[in-house]
Write a protein that holds these residues in place. Structure first.
Motif, PDB file in Angstrom:
ATOM      1  N   LEU A  28       0.842  -1.187   0.000  1.00 48.82           N
ATOM      2  CA  LEU A  28       0.000   0.000   0.000  1.00 48.82           C
ATOM      3  C   LEU A  28       0.883   1.244   0.000  1.00 48.82           C
ATOM      4  CD1 LEU A  28      -2.663  -1.067   2.669  1.00 48.82           C
ATOM      5  CD2 LEU A  28      -2.738  -1.386   0.182  1.00 48.82           C
ATOM      6  N   GLY A  29       0.654   2.124  -0.973  1.00 47.65           N
ATOM      7  CA  GLY A  29       1.495   3.309  -1.084  1.00 47.65           C
ATOM      8  C   GLY A  29       1.066   4.461  -0.209  1.00 47.65           C
ATOM      9  N   ARG A  81      -3.283  -2.098 -13.972  1.00 50.92           N
ATOM     10  CA  ARG A  81      -2.411  -2.566 -15.053  1.00 50.92           C
ATOM     11  C   ARG A  81      -1.688  -3.820 -14.572  1.00 50.92           C
ATOM     12  NH1 ARG A  81       0.782   1.776 -13.155  1.00 50.92           N
ATOM     13  NH2 ARG A  81       2.957   1.202 -12.733  1.00 50.92           N
ATOM     14  N   ILE A  82      -1.318  -4.634 -15.521  1.00 52.28           N
ATOM     15  CA  ILE A  82      -0.664  -5.905 -15.227  1.00 52.28           C
ATOM     16  C   ILE A  82       0.772  -5.838 -15.696  1.00 52.28           C
ATOM     17  CG2 ILE A  82      -0.696  -8.390 -15.646  1.00 52.28           C
ATOM     18  CD1 ILE A  82      -3.700  -8.030 -16.372  1.00 52.28           C
ATOM     19  N   HIS A 106      -1.026   3.169  -5.952  1.00 50.59           N
ATOM     20  CA  HIS A 106      -1.384   3.142  -4.533  1.00 50.59           C
ATOM     21  C   HIS A 106      -1.529   1.743  -3.960  1.00 50.59           C
ATOM     22  CE1 HIS A 106      -1.742   7.377  -4.997  1.00 50.59           C
ATOM     23  NE2 HIS A 106      -2.848   7.335  -5.710  1.00 50.59           N
ATOM     24  N   VAL A 107      -1.834   0.750  -4.796  1.00 45.72           N
ATOM     25  CA  VAL A 107      -1.968  -0.628  -4.331  1.00 45.72           C
ATOM     26  C   VAL A 107      -1.271  -1.546  -5.320  1.00 45.72           C
ATOM     27  CG1 VAL A 107      -3.546  -2.481  -3.641  1.00 45.72           C
ATOM     28  CG2 VAL A 107      -4.214  -0.094  -3.293  1.00 45.72           C
ATOM     29  N   ILE A 108      -0.396  -2.410  -4.840  1.00 49.27           N
ATOM     30  CA  ILE A 108       0.295  -3.366  -5.713  1.00 49.27           C
ATOM     31  C   ILE A 108       0.084  -4.775  -5.166  1.00 49.27           C
ATOM     32  CG2 ILE A 108       2.471  -4.066  -6.761  1.00 49.27           C
ATOM     33  CD1 ILE A 108       3.510  -1.242  -6.345  1.00 49.27           C
ATOM     34  N   PHE A 109      -0.490  -5.640  -6.000  1.00 51.05           N
ATOM     35  CA  PHE A 109      -0.634  -7.056  -5.669  1.00 51.05           C
ATOM     36  C   PHE A 109       0.540  -7.803  -6.302  1.00 51.05           C
ATOM     37  CE2 PHE A 109      -4.913  -5.341  -5.704  1.00 51.05           C
ATOM     38  CZ  PHE A 109      -5.586  -5.993  -4.672  1.00 51.05           C
ATOM     39  N   ARG A 119       2.664  -8.642 -11.277  1.00 54.71           N
ATOM     40  CA  ARG A 119       2.193  -7.575 -10.395  1.00 54.71           C
ATOM     41  C   ARG A 119       0.931  -6.974 -11.012  1.00 54.71           C
ATOM     42  NH1 ARG A 119       6.306  -3.163  -8.547  1.00 54.71           N
ATOM     43  NH2 ARG A 119       6.087  -2.554 -10.737  1.00 54.71           N
ATOM     44  N   VAL A 120      -0.083  -6.785 -10.199  1.00 47.68           N
ATOM     45  CA  VAL A 120      -1.275  -6.054 -10.611  1.00 47.68           C
ATOM     46  C   VAL A 120      -1.296  -4.765  -9.807  1.00 47.68           C
ATOM     47  CG1 VAL A 120      -3.782  -6.014 -10.609  1.00 47.68           C
ATOM     48  CG2 VAL A 120      -2.577  -8.082 -11.327  1.00 47.68           C
ATOM     49  N   ILE A 121      -1.293  -3.650 -10.503  1.00 49.05           N
ATOM     50  CA  ILE A 121      -1.105  -2.351  -9.867  1.00 49.05           C
ATOM     51  C   ILE A 121      -2.349  -1.489 -10.040  1.00 49.05           C
ATOM     52  CG2 ILE A 121       0.289  -0.239  -9.873  1.00 49.05           C
ATOM     53  CD1 ILE A 121       2.540  -2.022 -11.114  1.00 49.05           C
TER      54      ILE A 121
END
Length: 296
Positions: A28-29, A81-82, A106-109, A119-121
């Protein structure tokens, strides 16, 4: 703000990467978007497998093992975005590209699935989007879902159902269709388009489409089908791509180029032999586009 077809486009674009993958890390950013993130958000999500991606109205649902669901709303400028080690899935040239500025990530999976790491951002410059975490068994109690009407593409939407909601209403047809308790996820753009296709005025009282015995008139049967058609067409085309909306792989949807009423003020009506012109009026603070010549 993205409407139902845009959110469905995002869901379909994310599903191949996210479904079945394990969230190895969640970064979490910042502590919040439109609302604060749930307490312990990252810790509750990390280590969980993503069972499936769903949608309710204009909300994206990320269903996790263990009974939790992330409810995500894109707000005005949110996008996913992927990224994988080999490529960033944002091909193409964009007239209004979404932000890829890292300061708005703000959120990175961090995911690991059958195809390896990815990464899904979630990027959101205006921060009007949000993510909540709920127990799936109580998801119908989520405030935004309480009392929601049927989906516009589901079997529950029928002319008989709309007749039961329209009967006796003097409220304008446009305002009635925008009521999320009548139909879930049907927004301003596609209401304008459906009414144009059905040749019905947005100013017409909703109750005039119902007989005295509560049955749907032929015009309401036609409108029900046009609602289904316009949403189906928009989903197939990848969403309307209004302003800077793009699909998760970076490509634009093109349904916006076939709008027949929305945002066409001053242009000739596309109804054959109509001869009318698309007008713009304001209803309840929202722009309405229609042809007074053929929409009665």
């Amino acid at each position: 703000m993205p409407e139902l077809p845009e959110v469905e486009t995002v869901r379909r674009g994310l599903a191949p990467t996210m479904e079945g993958a394990v969230v190895e890390k969640m970064e979490l950013g910042r502590p919040d978007l439109r609302f604060p993130f749930p307490q312990g958000f990252s810790e509750l999500v990390e280590g969980k497998r993503i069972i499936s991606l769903g949608r309710r109205a204009k909300y994206l649902l990320i269903e996790l093992e263990g009974g939790l669901t992330i409810i995500s709303h894109l707000g005005m400028s949110g996008s996913f975005r992927i990224e994988s080690p080999l490529e960033v899935e944002t091909p193409g040239d964009f007239h209004h590209p979404r932000s890829k500025d890292g300061k708005h990530d703000h959120v990175i999976f961090y995911l690991r699935g059958a195809q390896g790491a990815a990464r899904v951002i979630y990027n959101d410059p205006r921060r009007f989007g949000f993510m909540h975490l709920v127990d799936r068994s109580n998801i119908d109690l989520y405030p935004a879902f309480v009392g929601l009407g049927p989906e516009p593409t589901g079997n529950a939407l029928s002319a008989d159902y709309l007749a039961s909601r329209f009967g006796g209403k003097s409220q304008p047809l446009k305002s009635t269709l925008l009521d999320q308790k009548v139909i879930a996820g049907l927004g301003n753009i596609y209401v304008c388009e459906a009414l144009w296709r059905a040749h019905l005025s947005p100013l017409r009282a909703a109750g005039t489409l119902v007989t005295k015995t509560g049955k749907p008139k032929a015009q309401l049967v036609e409108l029900t089908q046009k609602i289904r058609d316009v949403i189906t067409d928009a989903i197939a085309a990848g969403g309307s791509s209004l302003r800077d909306h793009i699909q998760t792989d970076g490509t634009l949807g093109y349904f916006q180029h076939s709008f027949s009423a929305y945002d066409r003020q001053g242009h000739a009506c596309r109804t054959p032999e109509c001869g009318g012109t698309i007008e713009r009026i304001v209803q309840a603070g929202r722009s309405t586009f229609f042809c007074a010549a053929c929409q009665k």
